[in-house]
Design a protein around this motif. Structure first.
Motif, PDB file in Angstrom:
ATOM      1  N   ASP A   1       0.835  -1.207   0.000  1.00  0.00           N
ATOM      2  CA  ASP A   1       0.000   0.000   0.000  1.00  0.00           C
ATOM      3  C   ASP A   1       0.865   1.251   0.000  1.00  0.00           C
ATOM      4  O   ASP A   1       0.581   2.221  -0.702  1.00  0.00           O
ATOM      5  CB  ASP A   1      -0.921   0.017   1.235  1.00  0.00           C
ATOM      6  CG  ASP A   1      -2.097  -0.926   1.063  1.00  0.00           C
ATOM      7  OD1 ASP A   1      -2.268  -1.439  -0.067  1.00  0.00           O
ATOM      8  OD2 ASP A   1      -2.832  -1.159   2.039  1.00  0.00           O
ATOM      9  N   ALA A   2       1.926   1.221   0.808  1.00  0.00           N
ATOM     10  CA  ALA A   2       2.811   2.381   0.876  1.00  0.00           C
ATOM     11  C   ALA A   2       3.439   2.639  -0.493  1.00  0.00           C
ATOM     12  O   ALA A   2       3.597   3.788  -0.912  1.00  0.00           O
ATOM     13  CB  ALA A   2       3.891   2.151   1.932  1.00  0.00           C
ATOM     14  N   SER A   3       3.795   1.552  -1.213  1.00  0.00           N
ATOM     15  CA  SER A   3       4.434   1.735  -2.523  1.00  0.00           C
ATOM     16  C   SER A   3       3.460   2.347  -3.527  1.00  0.00           C
ATOM     17  O   SER A   3       3.855   3.116  -4.400  1.00  0.00           O
ATOM     18  CB  SER A   3       4.976   0.403  -3.044  1.00  0.00           C
ATOM     19  OG  SER A   3       3.923  -0.423  -3.494  1.00  0.00           O
ATOM     20  N   LEU A   4       2.185   2.018  -3.356  1.00  0.00           N
ATOM     21  CA  LEU A   4       1.164   2.594  -4.231  1.00  0.00           C
ATOM     22  C   LEU A   4       1.027   4.098  -3.966  1.00  0.00           C
ATOM     23  O   LEU A   4       0.922   4.911  -4.890  1.00  0.00           O
ATOM     24  CB  LEU A   4      -0.168   1.878  -3.973  1.00  0.00           C
ATOM     25  CG  LEU A   4      -1.286   2.041  -4.989  1.00  0.00           C
ATOM     26  CD1 LEU A   4      -0.814   1.681  -6.393  1.00  0.00           C
ATOM     27  CD2 LEU A   4      -2.466   1.158  -4.603  1.00  0.00           C
ATOM     28  N   LEU A   5       1.081   4.446  -2.674  1.00  0.00           N
ATOM     29  CA  LEU A   5       1.061   5.872  -2.316  1.00  0.00           C
ATOM     30  C   LEU A   5       2.277   6.576  -2.914  1.00  0.00           C
ATOM     31  O   LEU A   5       2.167   7.698  -3.426  1.00  0.00           O
ATOM     32  CB  LEU A   5       1.062   6.020  -0.788  1.00  0.00           C
ATOM     33  CG  LEU A   5       1.443   7.412  -0.248  1.00  0.00           C
ATOM     34  CD1 LEU A   5       0.334   8.417  -0.513  1.00  0.00           C
ATOM     35  CD2 LEU A   5       1.770   7.355   1.235  1.00  0.00           C
ATOM     36  N   VAL A   6       3.422   5.917  -2.865  1.00  0.00           N
ATOM     37  CA  VAL A   6       4.642   6.526  -3.398  1.00  0.00           C
ATOM     38  C   VAL A   6       4.502   6.759  -4.903  1.00  0.00           C
ATOM     39  O   VAL A   6       4.836   7.833  -5.413  1.00  0.00           O
ATOM     40  CB  VAL A   6       5.877   5.645  -3.092  1.00  0.00           C
ATOM     41  CG1 VAL A   6       7.105   6.166  -3.839  1.00  0.00           C
ATOM     42  CG2 VAL A   6       6.149   5.608  -1.596  1.00  0.00           C
ATOM     43  N   ALA A   7       3.976   5.740  -5.610  1.00  0.00           N
ATOM     44  CA  ALA A   7       3.825   5.884  -7.064  1.00  0.00           C
ATOM     45  C   ALA A   7       2.882   7.046  -7.386  1.00  0.00           C
ATOM     46  O   ALA A   7       3.182   7.905  -8.229  1.00  0.00           O
ATOM     47  CB  ALA A   7       3.304   4.579  -7.672  1.00  0.00           C
TER      48      ALA A   7
ATOM     49  N   LEU B   1      11.633   9.958  -1.294  1.00  0.00           N
ATOM     50  CA  LEU B   1      10.418  10.391  -0.624  1.00  0.00           C
ATOM     51  C   LEU B   1      10.393   9.802   0.776  1.00  0.00           C
ATOM     52  O   LEU B   1      10.871   8.692   1.003  1.00  0.00           O
ATOM     53  CB  LEU B   1       9.195   9.888  -1.414  1.00  0.00           C
ATOM     54  CG  LEU B   1       9.121  10.431  -2.846  1.00  0.00           C
ATOM     55  CD1 LEU B   1       8.341   9.484  -3.737  1.00  0.00           C
ATOM     56  CD2 LEU B   1       8.480  11.804  -2.847  1.00  0.00           C
ATOM     57  N   LEU B   2       9.838  10.560   1.702  1.00  0.00           N
ATOM     58  CA  LEU B   2       9.729  10.072   3.072  1.00  0.00           C
ATOM     59  C   LEU B   2       8.307   9.574   3.293  1.00  0.00           C
ATOM     60  O   LEU B   2       7.342  10.322   3.130  1.00  0.00           O
ATOM     61  CB  LEU B   2      10.067  11.195   4.054  1.00  0.00           C
ATOM     62  CG  LEU B   2      10.029  10.793   5.529  1.00  0.00           C
ATOM     63  CD1 LEU B   2      11.145   9.795   5.851  1.00  0.00           C
ATOM     64  CD2 LEU B   2      10.152  12.019   6.413  1.00  0.00           C
ATOM     65  N   VAL B   3       8.191   8.302   3.668  1.00  0.00           N
ATOM     66  CA  VAL B   3       6.881   7.693   3.873  1.00  0.00           C
ATOM     67  C   VAL B   3       6.664   7.470   5.366  1.00  0.00           C
ATOM     68  O   VAL B   3       7.546   6.965   6.050  1.00  0.00           O
ATOM     69  CB  VAL B   3       6.790   6.331   3.146  1.00  0.00           C
ATOM     70  CG1 VAL B   3       5.413   5.712   3.340  1.00  0.00           C
ATOM     71  CG2 VAL B   3       7.106   6.487   1.673  1.00  0.00           C
ATOM     72  N   THR B   4       5.498   7.861   5.859  1.00  0.00           N
ATOM     73  CA  THR B   4       5.132   7.530   7.234  1.00  0.00           C
ATOM     74  C   THR B   4       4.020   6.495   7.175  1.00  0.00           C
ATOM     75  O   THR B   4       2.996   6.705   6.524  1.00  0.00           O
ATOM     76  CB  THR B   4       4.651   8.779   7.992  1.00  0.00           C
ATOM     77  OG1 THR B   4       5.626   9.814   7.797  1.00  0.00           O
ATOM     78  CG2 THR B   4       4.510   8.499   9.476  1.00  0.00           C
ATOM     79  N   LEU B   5       4.254   5.360   7.823  1.00  0.00           N
ATOM     80  CA  LEU B   5       3.294   4.249   7.795  1.00  0.00           C
ATOM     81  C   LEU B   5       2.228   4.477   8.859  1.00  0.00           C
ATOM     82  O   LEU B   5       2.421   5.279   9.785  1.00  0.00           O
ATOM     83  CB  LEU B   5       4.030   2.933   8.054  1.00  0.00           C
ATOM     84  CG  LEU B   5       5.168   2.621   7.079  1.00  0.00           C
ATOM     85  CD1 LEU B   5       5.913   1.361   7.511  1.00  0.00           C
ATOM     86  CD2 LEU B   5       4.624   2.445   5.664  1.00  0.00           C
TER      87      LEU B   5
ATOM     88  N   ASN C   1       1.481   2.811  11.386  1.00  0.00           N
ATOM     89  CA  ASN C   1       1.971   2.543  12.745  1.00  0.00           C
ATOM     90  C   ASN C   1       2.999   3.570  13.211  1.00  0.00           C
ATOM     91  O   ASN C   1       3.615   3.399  14.263  1.00  0.00           O
ATOM     92  CB  ASN C   1       2.556   1.128  12.835  1.00  0.00           C
ATOM     93  CG  ASN C   1       3.797   0.957  11.963  1.00  0.00           C
ATOM     94  OD1 ASN C   1       4.348   1.928  11.422  1.00  0.00           O
ATOM     95  ND2 ASN C   1       4.231  -0.283  11.824  1.00  0.00           N
ATOM     96  N   GLY C   2       3.209   4.614  12.399  1.00  0.00           N
ATOM     97  CA  GLY C   2       4.150   5.656  12.799  1.00  0.00           C
ATOM     98  C   GLY C   2       5.558   5.441  12.276  1.00  0.00           C
ATOM     99  O   GLY C   2       6.389   6.333  12.349  1.00  0.00           O
ATOM    100  N   GLY C   3       5.830   4.225  11.765  1.00  0.00           N
ATOM    101  CA  GLY C   3       7.159   3.932  11.211  1.00  0.00           C
ATOM    102  C   GLY C   3       7.458   4.801  10.010  1.00  0.00           C
ATOM    103  O   GLY C   3       6.542   5.194   9.273  1.00  0.00           O
ATOM    104  N   LYS C   4       8.739   5.114   9.817  1.00  0.00           N
ATOM    105  CA  LYS C   4       9.125   5.950   8.680  1.00  0.00           C
ATOM    106  C   LYS C   4      10.091   5.191   7.794  1.00  0.00           C
ATOM    107  O   LYS C   4      10.896   4.393   8.269  1.00  0.00           O
ATOM    108  CB  LYS C   4       9.810   7.225   9.179  1.00  0.00           C
ATOM    109  CG  LYS C   4       8.846   8.213   9.839  1.00  0.00           C
ATOM    110  CD  LYS C   4       9.564   9.509  10.128  1.00  0.00           C
ATOM    111  CE  LYS C   4       8.796  10.429  11.062  1.00  0.00           C
ATOM    112  NZ  LYS C   4       7.406  10.683  10.727  1.00  0.00           N
ATOM    113  N   CYS C   5      10.001   5.415   6.503  1.00  0.00           N
ATOM    114  CA  CYS C   5      11.027   4.873   5.622  1.00  0.00           C
ATOM    115  C   CYS C   5      11.218   5.775   4.408  1.00  0.00           C
ATOM    116  O   CYS C   5      10.327   6.535   4.038  1.00  0.00           O
ATOM    117  CB  CYS C   5      10.726   3.438   5.208  1.00  0.00           C
ATOM    118  SG  CYS C   5       9.063   3.128   4.663  1.00  0.00           S
ATOM    119  N   ILE C   6      12.415   5.671   3.834  1.00  0.00           N
ATOM    120  CA  ILE C   6      12.743   6.434   2.633  1.00  0.00           C
ATOM    121  C   ILE C   6      12.396   5.576   1.425  1.00  0.00           C
ATOM    122  O   ILE C   6      12.749   4.400   1.367  1.00  0.00           O
ATOM    123  CB  ILE C   6      14.248   6.761   2.600  1.00  0.00           C
ATOM    124  CG1 ILE C   6      14.629   7.704   3.742  1.00  0.00           C
ATOM    125  CG2 ILE C   6      14.640   7.359   1.252  1.00  0.00           C
ATOM    126  CD1 ILE C   6      14.168   9.124   3.553  1.00  0.00           C
ATOM    127  N   ALA C   7      11.690   6.159   0.487  1.00  0.00           N
ATOM    128  CA  ALA C   7      11.356   5.441  -0.743  1.00  0.00           C
ATOM    129  C   ALA C   7      12.080   6.100  -1.908  1.00  0.00           C
ATOM    130  O   ALA C   7      12.277   7.311  -1.929  1.00  0.00           O
ATOM    131  CB  ALA C   7       9.853   5.469  -0.976  1.00  0.00           C
TER     132      ALA C   7
END
Lengths: 502, 155
Positions: free
Chosen positions: A461-467, B38-42, B44-50
């Motif tokens: 889901d996160a990857s879809l948001l990124v795209a 890009l900075l992603v916040t999940l 659950n609050g976790g963060k990762c760089i995409a």
């Protein structure tokens, strides 16, 4: 005197050798097929000779053209790398006959080890244990099958049929049931004749659950032949290694000594010179058996370099120049692991993939080494082997090396072309890899129906948001895209995308 | 900010909400870090760089060691792959350029004809607008993902 080396290879290993020349203060010449123009290795050479021709046979395998390139550039030595012409005794002879130095063993040594039946006989005579089996020297074709069948009875089942000129799994058949023997033997013969023009077959007992252990050797002209310890390369798919490490996780000093001595004896039996690798199968019983000797530098040599501190390619150059090798007594320090990154679809039977390396961002940090022949913006084409890079890590212990490899693979970003990075990452979490109990059948046992990436809905889901977000933010408006065939390097007419999206 | 992506189970519609600098989608949040990252916040609050990059119509996304591919379906096009947008869908050769620089076009106007994999592809305007730049002439080879022309959307 080696003062200028022509590297008769391409890609990653050409880069490795050209860099070694540069470090040694030796001039270098690269050869390059038309479809390799602009490749990384051509930039690392002092001079580049553009070969004529299209196919591999017309370029990197064209002995006359390569020797002419050496002569026209004033190179005095040829380094063959691995693959291509590296194990062709006849090429080694041509090189020497033209007054050039061949960086490798003598043509006689290549011949003796290249023919697997001869190699087994030579090893047996030198007291090196070979896999129980029989060579069948029946010249009358009509009687060959009968002779093979009788030999099979003596060797016992399950067994392995192998082509004397074989390699890469061609002309190889496992037979578990005597009823299947005739068919398998005929198939192996046909395959061997088609691939090597030589239908001679020999029989080995099939040792299941064995480890693939190989010993790196070095020999100079000053009477010194040494070994640099072992590498374990049991993890293979379709006879292709993907995960290699040094030292072997189950190795003991006593066994290393015994295998090392056997490898040195094997090298001495053929008056070996330069770098070579003696491959063994280590059975569950603890017995080890000679498999074959590779008379060249090997893909996985970096793991040995990292744990021994010996620059093997640099030693090859010294030895070819008639100098004594520079390394002292064997000292093994820490643990090194190498994985081979391929452009391939691991989830689809490891099918080779092509495409642009639109993003190629290797991991960094202490203990990480990357041997590659590509960089961001290059294209992966179907013209050559799909290996993109070798990622090698070193750490004080095996468990830390494995942790470092996981971290490094997680950091490795390759976008635009499908790779096996995720497969390699999963491999690092597999129990046999963690506890060091890998054998040559580990991959098949772990994923009998093929590997698939694990499902993680949150990440998906996160990857879809990124795209979607990247599209909204217009990231593609600034990005550079890799050039494709026919459009090379800086001549690429497109760099930025100026289109506006709603 | 609605986007449609292809998936094995059919098209997926993604509607993003904007909250200041951030783009949001049901508990997930995204901010731009720098070029391509890009900075992603999940949730659950976790963060990762995409890392994300677009090749042709496909967004390649790297996130926590995993790589995902999402093919974007151009709005208004029945089949993005056939019409190819303004980007070369695959390596090929420009057969014909049907517009001039500066020309105003309507959505659906054929702009260029491309030959790829022995098939002809018409490059069609996705919106009403004006052709601001033509990057290739007839007879030229183009790489996959190459931008063929720039179209400025009509206000």
């Amino acid at each position: 005197m080696v003062s200028k080396v022509l590297v008769a290879n391409r890609g990653e290993i050409a880069c490795r050798i050209l860099r070694a020349c540069s470090e040694a203060g030796i001039g270098s010449v690269a050869i390059c097929a038309p479809n390799d123009q602009g490749s990384l290795f051509t930039e690392l050479a002092d001079e580049v000779v553009l070969l004529e021709g299209e196919s591999i046979g017309e370029t990197y395998l064209d002995q006359a053209q390569i020797i002419a390139a050496a002569q026209s550039t004033g190179a005095d030595a040829i380094h063959p790398g691995f693959g291509f012409l590296s194990e062709r005794a006849e090429f080694a002879r041509h090189v020497s006959a033209n007054g050039l130095i061949w960086i490798g063993p003598s043509p006689e040594a290549i011949d003796q080890m290249g023919d697997k039946m001869t190699a087994r006989q030579t090893m047996r005579a030198a007291g090196v244990p070979v896999i129980p089996g029989e060579e069948v020297e029946e010249v009358d074709e009509a009687k060959t099958l009968e002779a093979l069948r009788e030999a099979a009875q003596r060797v016992g089942y399950p067994l392995l049929l192998k082509a004397s000129s074989g390699g890469g799994g061609k002309g190889m058949r496992a037979v578990h049931d005597p009823a299947d023997f005739d068919q398998a033997a005929s198939a192996a013969q046909r395959e061997a004749i088609a691939a090597f023009g030589d239908g001679r077959i020999y029989i080995e007992r099939l040792l299941t659950g064995s480890k693939h252990i190989e010993i790196q050797v070095l020999a100079d002209r000053h009477g010194r032949t040494i070994h640099l310890g072992e590498r374990e390369c049991s993890v293979q798919r379709r006879h292709q290694k993907v995960f290699e490490e040094a030292p072997g996780p189950t190795m003991t000093p006593e066994l290393r000594d015994a295998m090392g001595q056997a490898a040195v004896a094997a090298a001495q039996a053929v008056d070996y010179e330069g770098a070579g690798t003696v491959e063994f199968l280590l059975a569950a019983s603890g017995e080890f058996f000679f498999l074959e000797m590779n008379t060249r530098i090997q893909v996985e040599h970096p793991v040995t370099e990292l744990v021994t501190g010996v620059d093997i390619v640099r030693e090859q150059l010294r030895i070819a120049n008639g100098e004594p090798m520079s390394c002292g007594d064997l000292m093994i320090r820490g643990h090194a692991i190498e994985v081979r990154l391929y452009a391939e679809d691991a989830a689809n039977n490891f099918l080779p993939a092509i495409g642009p390396l639109a993003v190629f961002r290797p991991p960094e940090g202490p203990g990480i080494r990357l041997d590659t022949g590509v960089r961001e913006g290059d294209d992966v084409t179907p013209n050559y082997d799909p290996m993109l890079a070798k990622l090698i890590v070193w750490a004080p212990s095996r468990i830390e090396a494995l942790q470092k490899m996981r971290r490094a693979l997680d950091e490795f970003v390759i976008l635009g072309t499908t790779t096996n990075v995720e497969f390699l990452r999963d491999l690092c979490d597999a129990q046999p890899v963690i506890d060091g109990s890998t054998t040559t059948t580990t991959i098949d046992t772990l994923w009998p129906k093929g590997w698939n990436p694990p499902h993680d809905l949150t990440l998906e889901d996160a990857s879809l948001l990124v795209a979607a977000g990247a599209e909204t933010l217009g990231l593609h408006l600034q990005q550079r895209v890799g050039s494709q065939e026919g459009v090379v390097g800086p001549a690429s007419p497109f760099a930025t995308l100026n289109r506006r999206y709603p | 900010m609605q986007h449609i992506f292809a998936s094995s189970e059919g098209p997926i519609e993604v509607t993003l909400a904007r909250n200041g600098e951030a783009l949001q989608l049901s508990g997930y949040s995204l901010t731009q870090h720098d070029r391509g990252r890009l900075l992603v916040t999940l949730p659950n609050g976790g963060k990762c760089i995409a890392h994300a990059t677009k090749v042709g119509d496909i967004w390649w996304v790297h996130l926590n060691g995993r790589t995902y591919r999402w093919e974007r379906i151009e709005p208004g096009s029945s089949s993005a792959r056939d019409e190819g947008g303004l980007v070369a869908p695959m390596p090929g050769k420009v057969l014909d350029v049907l517009v001039r620089q500066g020309q105003s076009v309507e959505a659906g106007t054929a702009l260029m004809v491309l030959e790829a994999m022995k098939m002809e592809h018409r490059i069609v305007a996705s919106t009403d607008g004006r052709v601001t730049q033509i990057h290739f002439q007839a007879g030229e080879q183009v790489a996959q993902g190459a931008v063929l022309l720039d179209l400025e959307e009509a206000e």
